[in-house]
Design a protein around this motif. Structure first.
Motif, PDB file in Angstrom:
ATOM      1  N   VAL A 110       0.860  -1.186   0.000  1.00 56.52           N
ATOM      2  CA  VAL A 110       0.000   0.000   0.000  1.00 56.52           C
ATOM      3  C   VAL A 110       0.894   1.232   0.000  1.00 56.52           C
ATOM      4  O   VAL A 110       2.066   1.175   0.390  1.00 56.52           O
ATOM      5  N   SER A 111       0.321   2.341  -0.422  1.00 54.47           N
ATOM      6  CA  SER A 111       1.057   3.608  -0.464  1.00 54.47           C
ATOM      7  C   SER A 111       0.826   4.389   0.824  1.00 54.47           C
ATOM      8  O   SER A 111      -0.231   4.279   1.446  1.00 54.47           O
ATOM      9  N   GLY A 112       1.809   5.195   1.201  1.00 57.91           N
ATOM     10  CA  GLY A 112       1.675   6.024   2.392  1.00 57.91           C
ATOM     11  C   GLY A 112       3.013   6.589   2.817  1.00 57.91           C
ATOM     12  O   GLY A 112       4.070   6.245   2.263  1.00 57.91           O
ATOM     13  N   TYR A 113       2.965   7.473   3.811  1.00 60.53           N
ATOM     14  CA  TYR A 113       4.188   8.078   4.335  1.00 60.53           C
ATOM     15  C   TYR A 113       4.823   7.146   5.365  1.00 60.53           C
ATOM     16  O   TYR A 113       4.148   6.647   6.260  1.00 60.53           O
ATOM     17  N   LEU A 114       6.122   6.933   5.232  1.00 64.07           N
ATOM     18  CA  LEU A 114       6.848   6.072   6.156  1.00 64.07           C
ATOM     19  C   LEU A 114       6.971   6.773   7.501  1.00 64.07           C
ATOM     20  O   LEU A 114       7.534   7.872   7.593  1.00 64.07           O
ATOM     21  N   GLN A 115       6.453   6.141   8.545  1.00 67.94           N
ATOM     22  CA  GLN A 115       6.433   6.754   9.871  1.00 67.94           C
ATOM     23  C   GLN A 115       7.556   6.251  10.765  1.00 67.94           C
ATOM     24  O   GLN A 115       8.175   7.034  11.483  1.00 67.94           O
ATOM     25  N   ASP A 116       7.836   4.934  10.731  1.00 69.50           N
ATOM     26  CA  ASP A 116       8.861   4.372  11.616  1.00 69.50           C
ATOM     27  C   ASP A 116       9.588   3.230  10.923  1.00 69.50           C
ATOM     28  O   ASP A 116       9.011   2.516  10.088  1.00 69.50           O
ATOM     29  N   ILE A 117      10.855   3.049  11.302  1.00 72.77           N
ATOM     30  CA  ILE A 117      11.664   1.906  10.894  1.00 72.77           C
ATOM     31  C   ILE A 117      12.066   1.176  12.178  1.00 72.77           C
ATOM     32  O   ILE A 117      12.582   1.788  13.110  1.00 72.77           O
ATOM     33  N   HIS A 118      11.830  -0.122  12.225  1.00 75.65           N
ATOM     34  CA  HIS A 118      11.949  -0.859  13.486  1.00 75.65           C
ATOM     35  C   HIS A 118      13.105  -1.861  13.491  1.00 75.65           C
ATOM     36  O   HIS A 118      13.053  -2.840  14.224  1.00 75.65           O
ATOM     37  N   PHE A 119      14.120  -1.652  12.687  1.00 78.58           N
ATOM     38  CA  PHE A 119      15.266  -2.567  12.681  1.00 78.58           C
ATOM     39  C   PHE A 119      16.545  -1.773  12.497  1.00 78.58           C
ATOM     40  O   PHE A 119      16.533  -0.613  12.084  1.00 78.58           O
ATOM     41  N   THR A 120      17.651  -2.432  12.803  1.00 82.36           N
ATOM     42  CA  THR A 120      18.978  -1.859  12.587  1.00 82.36           C
ATOM     43  C   THR A 120      19.609  -2.532  11.371  1.00 82.36           C
ATOM     44  O   THR A 120      19.528  -3.759  11.220  1.00 82.36           O
ATOM     45  N   ASP A 121      20.215  -1.756  10.518  1.00 79.83           N
ATOM     46  CA  ASP A 121      20.822  -2.303   9.300  1.00 79.83           C
ATOM     47  C   ASP A 121      21.763  -3.452   9.639  1.00 79.83           C
ATOM     48  O   ASP A 121      22.642  -3.321  10.498  1.00 79.83           O
ATOM     49  N   GLY A 122      21.574  -4.584   8.943  1.00 84.23           N
ATOM     50  CA  GLY A 122      22.483  -5.709   9.074  1.00 84.23           C
ATOM     51  C   GLY A 122      22.183  -6.661  10.204  1.00 84.23           C
ATOM     52  O   GLY A 122      22.909  -7.646  10.373  1.00 84.23           O
ATOM     53  N   GLU A 123      21.132  -6.436  10.980  1.00 86.15           N
ATOM     54  CA  GLU A 123      20.860  -7.308  12.116  1.00 86.15           C
ATOM     55  C   GLU A 123      20.094  -8.559  11.692  1.00 86.15           C
ATOM     56  O   GLU A 123      19.570  -8.652  10.583  1.00 86.15           O
ATOM     57  N   GLN A 124      20.038  -9.514  12.587  1.00 90.25           N
ATOM     58  CA  GLN A 124      19.260 -10.736  12.380  1.00 90.25           C
ATOM     59  C   GLN A 124      17.810 -10.451  12.785  1.00 90.25           C
ATOM     60  O   GLN A 124      17.542  -9.949  13.864  1.00 90.25           O
ATOM     61  N   VAL A 125      16.883 -10.776  11.890  1.00 86.27           N
ATOM     62  CA  VAL A 125      15.464 -10.586  12.181  1.00 86.27           C
ATOM     63  C   VAL A 125      14.767 -11.937  12.115  1.00 86.27           C
ATOM     64  O   VAL A 125      15.221 -12.861  11.430  1.00 86.27           O
ATOM     65  N   GLU A 126      13.671 -12.038  12.828  1.00 86.48           N
ATOM     66  CA  GLU A 126      12.886 -13.261  12.843  1.00 86.48           C
ATOM     67  C   GLU A 126      11.588 -13.058  12.069  1.00 86.48           C
ATOM     68  O   GLU A 126      11.098 -11.932  11.939  1.00 86.48           O
ATOM     69  N   GLN A 127      11.066 -14.157  11.554  1.00 82.72           N
ATOM     70  CA  GLN A 127       9.818 -14.092  10.814  1.00 82.72           C
ATOM     71  C   GLN A 127       8.724 -13.462  11.687  1.00 82.72           C
ATOM     72  O   GLN A 127       8.517 -13.843  12.825  1.00 82.72           O
ATOM     73  N   GLY A 128       8.029 -12.466  11.119  1.00 85.80           N
ATOM     74  CA  GLY A 128       6.970 -11.783  11.849  1.00 85.80           C
ATOM     75  C   GLY A 128       7.403 -10.505  12.533  1.00 85.80           C
ATOM     76  O   GLY A 128       6.551  -9.736  13.003  1.00 85.80           O
ATOM     77  N   ASP A 129       8.720 -10.238  12.614  1.00 85.13           N
ATOM     78  CA  ASP A 129       9.193  -8.997  13.235  1.00 85.13           C
ATOM     79  C   ASP A 129       8.732  -7.794  12.408  1.00 85.13           C
ATOM     80  O   ASP A 129       8.774  -7.809  11.176  1.00 85.13           O
ATOM     81  N   LEU A 130       8.295  -6.745  13.100  1.00 87.34           N
ATOM     82  CA  LEU A 130       7.868  -5.516  12.428  1.00 87.34           C
ATOM     83  C   LEU A 130       9.090  -4.781  11.900  1.00 87.34           C
ATOM     84  O   LEU A 130      10.053  -4.530  12.634  1.00 87.34           O
ATOM     85  N   LEU A 131       9.050  -4.414  10.614  1.00 80.74           N
ATOM     86  CA  LEU A 131      10.175  -3.734   9.972  1.00 80.74           C
ATOM     87  C   LEU A 131       9.873  -2.269   9.693  1.00 80.74           C
ATOM     88  O   LEU A 131      10.669  -1.389  10.021  1.00 80.74           O
ATOM     89  N   PHE A 132       8.735  -1.998   9.064  1.00 79.48           N
ATOM     90  CA  PHE A 132       8.347  -0.628   8.700  1.00 79.48           C
ATOM     91  C   PHE A 132       6.893  -0.407   9.103  1.00 79.48           C
ATOM     92  O   PHE A 132       6.085  -1.351   9.074  1.00 79.48           O
ATOM     93  N   SER A 133       6.561   0.810   9.438  1.00 79.25           N
ATOM     94  CA  SER A 133       5.155   1.154   9.655  1.00 79.25           C
ATOM     95  C   SER A 133       4.861   2.479   8.961  1.00 79.25           C
ATOM     96  O   SER A 133       5.623   3.450   9.087  1.00 79.25           O
ATOM     97  N   LEU A 134       3.757   2.496   8.222  1.00 77.03           N
ATOM     98  CA  LEU A 134       3.313   3.700   7.524  1.00 77.03           C
ATOM     99  C   LEU A 134       2.334   4.469   8.407  1.00 77.03           C
ATOM    100  O   LEU A 134       1.773   3.934   9.370  1.00 77.03           O
TER     101      LEU A 134
END
Length: 231
Positions: free
Chosen positions: A23-47
């Motif tokens: 979907v389109s929208g303004y990016l409000q938050d980024i919830h990860f650090t570049d290069g880190e290990q993430v798990e399935q289901g972790d929130l990455l971006f929120s509009l």
């Protein structure tokens, strides 16, 4: 004596996913650090969710309106049925009210579908990791407008373990292996579960073991080779 053939190949990721917005929208938050290990289901971006919340409220209001109209149409049809039985109303009028009720039912079904779409859009405004793995750097910063139609990759997730190793087999070696398999009464190359040993560029010994799990279906017409993959 064990005979070995040596090939040059490369490692490729077992799984790799480009993260894109639906979907389109303004990016409000980024919830990860570049290069880190993430798990399935972790929130990455929120509009920004406000437009989606407003769309849901509008869809709910429309659904309530269609439900009210449908209730009224059912009542009118019930009264018309009684009047026709008493010869106080024509059959034509009854048919009109019956058709009106069916139209209100269709309106309510459309309103329900619109509400489901609005709720799905709100859910898609929160972008989560579809797989576990190492995440790349973000390709967009907070405050930017994301256009779903652009198909821009916001970041990439790569699963690092296990890993694939791909290499190309010459036509002559393919025929050699194929004849060996046929003599053994086997029709497919991969059934043998070939063992593959790999060494990295700075290693002297073949220290990493794997097995062939895929043979391509055709030869490359430019090189005369066929691709194999080991896990």
């Amino acid at each position: 004596i064990t005979e070995w053939d040596e090939y040059t190949g490369r490692f490729v990721a077992f799984e790799q996913v480009d993260i894109r917005a639906r979907v389109s929208g303004y990016l409000q938050d980024i919830h990860f650090t570049d290069g880190e290990q993430v798990e399935q289901g972790d929130l990455l971006f929120s509009l920004d969710s406000r437009p989606f919340d407003a769309a849901i409220a509008s869809a709910k209001a429309e659904l309530e309106r269609t439900q009210t109209n449908l209730t009224l149409s059912k009542q009118e049809l019930h009264r018309a049925t009684r009047l026709v039985a008493q010869n106080a109303m024509s059959q034509e009028e009854l048919d009109v009210r019956s058709a009106a009720m069916k139209a209100r039912q269709a309106d309510m079904a459309a309103a329900k579908a619109a509400l489901q779409i609005a709720e799905l859009d709100l859910e898609c405004s929160r972008i989560s990791a579809p797989i576990s793995g190492r995440i790349s750097s973000k390709n967009i910063d907070v405050g930017n407008l994301i256009q779903a139609s652009d198909g821009q990759a916001l970041t990439t997730i790569v699963k690092q373990e296990p890993v694939f190793f791909v290499f190309d087999l010459s036509e002559s070696n393919y025929l050699k292996y194929k004849r060996q398999r046929n003599q053994a009464g086997e029709s497919r190359l991969i059934d043998q579960g070939w063992t593959v040993q790999v060494r990295l560029l700075d290693e002297q010994e073949y220290q990493h073991d794997g097995q062939v799990d895929f043979v391509d279906t055709r030869f490359d017409k430019n090189t005369g080779t066929i691709r194999l993959r080991a896990l």
